[in-house]
Enzyme design. Sequence first.
Site, PDB file in Angstrom:
ATOM      1  N   ARG A 192       0.815  -1.210   0.000  1.00  0.00           N
ATOM      2  CA  ARG A 192       0.000   0.000   0.000  1.00  0.00           C
ATOM      3  C   ARG A 192       0.852   1.266   0.000  1.00  0.00           C
ATOM      4  O   ARG A 192       0.331   2.368  -0.198  1.00  0.00           O
ATOM      5  CB  ARG A 192      -0.927   0.009   1.216  1.00  0.00           C
TER       6      ARG A 192
ATOM      7  N   PRO B 197     -20.323   1.086   1.822  1.00  0.00           N
ATOM      8  CA  PRO B 197     -19.182   0.303   1.362  1.00  0.00           C
ATOM      9  C   PRO B 197     -19.441  -1.198   1.471  1.00  0.00           C
ATOM     10  O   PRO B 197     -20.046  -1.659   2.447  1.00  0.00           O
ATOM     11  CB  PRO B 197     -18.052   0.716   2.316  1.00  0.00           C
TER      12      PRO B 197
ATOM     13  N   LYS C  44     -14.634   0.202  -2.741  1.00  0.00           N
ATOM     14  CA  LYS C  44     -14.823   0.081  -1.298  1.00  0.00           C
ATOM     15  C   LYS C  44     -14.159   1.225  -0.545  1.00  0.00           C
ATOM     16  O   LYS C  44     -14.772   1.880   0.309  1.00  0.00           O
ATOM     17  CB  LYS C  44     -14.291  -1.264  -0.818  1.00  0.00           C
TER      18      LYS C  44
ATOM     19  N   ASP D  99     -17.499  -4.553   1.841  1.00  0.00           N
ATOM     20  CA  ASP D  99     -16.268  -5.289   2.095  1.00  0.00           C
ATOM     21  C   ASP D  99     -16.621  -6.770   2.252  1.00  0.00           C
ATOM     22  O   ASP D  99     -17.737  -7.187   1.926  1.00  0.00           O
ATOM     23  CB  ASP D  99     -15.561  -4.741   3.332  1.00  0.00           C
TER      24      ASP D  99
END
Length: 285
Positions: free
Chosen positions: A181, A240, A223, A242
Amino acid sequence: MSEIIEITDDFDLDRIADCGQCFRARRLDDGDWIFVTLNHILRIRQEDTTHYSVSCTRNEWDHIWGMYFDIERDYSSIREDLSAKAGNLSTEAYEFLTQSCECGRGIRILRQDPWEMLATFIISQRKSIPAIRGAVERLAYKFGNNLGCVDDGKDIFSFPSAYELKGASIADFSECSLGYRAPYLEDAVSKTLSGEFDPSVLGGLDDDALFEKLKEIHGVGKKVANCVCLFGYGRTGRAPVDVWIQRAIDEHFGGQDIFPLFGDAAGIVQQYVFYAMKHNDSSNP
């Protein structure tokens, strides 16, 4: 504590802190909760069913923390109104939704800093909540400002702004356990500093335009964009999806994404369902 605040609406600190929308709240050994936003720290303790001791002045509560906890919104009325909007669901789906609303009662949609939400939800991808919290705190410790400490002796650092992350390298981010990330956060910092992306002015966009703008950041998909819309900009119509919500859709709602049924309350319902799924899964850490 500086003030006693009365809150008669749904308000549960444990559930607010444990529903996946914020990663910096922590409970002290004496039961008090610590919340952090920008350069502000709040210590809050429940005294009885409707009264809370807070470590801020009344003015700070009215202008910072009351807004943070979305205190002007009537969540109990929203819960009561959900039944009418869910009338066409199957009996099983309706019962699960009702149970979820009760399980998550007290959750509120926090009005958090948009930049922090963008950065932390970039970090959150494919991480458990304890791992996300650890990475966020490492980033704050490395780049943020020391705001002081509380009774447990742990220093509290502000979450670093894009400007404070200027010059940070992929290696610096990797040291904070960001893993793959790290380039995503680097891109968010770069675009923000260049003015290509300005979190402070995006609030003027409608929901769909805001959602699409957020996805221009490398590594930000549906998301994460919806999480930032919901938790950073208060767009409660965004829900969202998930792994927990997808599981609820598959296992309890017959494969139907029910959240659009609830309009501007979709994100609130999402939080109830998320919390219920997570709370009822004994294998979840």
